[in-house]
Motif scaffolding. Structure first.
Motif, PDB file in Angstrom:
ATOM      1  N   UNK A 185       0.836  -1.209   0.000  1.00 11.57           N
ATOM      2  CA  UNK A 185       0.000   0.000   0.000  1.00 11.57           C
ATOM      3  C   UNK A 185       0.872   1.261   0.000  1.00 11.57           C
ATOM      4  N   UNK A 186       1.919   1.283   0.821  1.00  7.82           N
ATOM      5  CA  UNK A 186       2.761   2.481   0.874  1.00  7.82           C
ATOM      6  C   UNK A 186       3.529   2.713  -0.417  1.00  7.82           C
ATOM      7  N   UNK A 187       3.845   1.670  -1.148  1.00 10.30           N
ATOM      8  CA  UNK A 187       4.579   1.831  -2.397  1.00 10.30           C
ATOM      9  C   UNK A 187       3.654   2.106  -3.580  1.00 10.30           C
ATOM     10  N   UNK A 188       2.385   1.831  -3.430  1.00  8.84           N
ATOM     11  CA  UNK A 188       1.430   2.168  -4.492  1.00  8.84           C
ATOM     12  C   UNK A 188       0.950   3.610  -4.388  1.00  8.84           C
ATOM     13  N   UNK A 189       1.000   4.167  -3.190  1.00  6.99           N
ATOM     14  CA  UNK A 189       0.510   5.529  -2.971  1.00  6.99           C
ATOM     15  C   UNK A 189       1.564   6.540  -3.288  1.00  6.99           C
TER      16      UNK A 189
END
Length: 115
Positions: free
Chosen positions: A111-115
């Motif tokens: 999630x943190x790398x997609x945002x």
């Protein structure tokens, strides 16, 4: 023995409320214990794939190298810890807790790398 003349109070009118998350956790743990061999096999495949996706997204993302390496280390260590717990046939609760921790960590990295 002295006879007490007080009225004993009971809690019959009050139902004990359990935490929903703890109840779900206990049900899932009981199910995991019941079919541990099969669930462990499926969990190794699933969490390894999820960890691989987290690592791919992590390495594709443009961020400072130190942060990237720390996240890579954590994902790798957690995935290996679960795999080792299954291979060492540790207690079901430890194995299940490691599975949950691994899935949560990998999901957070994704999630943190997609945002």
């Amino acid at each position: 023995m002295k006879i007490s003349r007080t009225i004993h109070m009971t809690n019959s009118g009050r139902k004990h409320k359990t935490n929903k998350i703890k109840s779900i956790y206990n049900n899932m743990l009981a199910e995991f214990k019941r079919g541990e061999i099969g669930y462990s096999t499926i969990a190794i495949l699933g969490q390894s794939c999820l960890g691989s996706i987290a690592v791919i997204l992590l390495l594709m993302n443009d961020m400072p190298t130190m942060i990237k390496m720390v996240q890579l280390f954590l994902v790798t260590v957690f995935c290996m810890a679960f795999n080792g717990a299954v291979l060492a046939q540790l207690k079901s609760k430890i194995t299940f807790d490691l599975l949950i921790a691994t899935i949560l960590l990998s999901a957070c990295v994704i999630v943190t790398n997609l945002v």
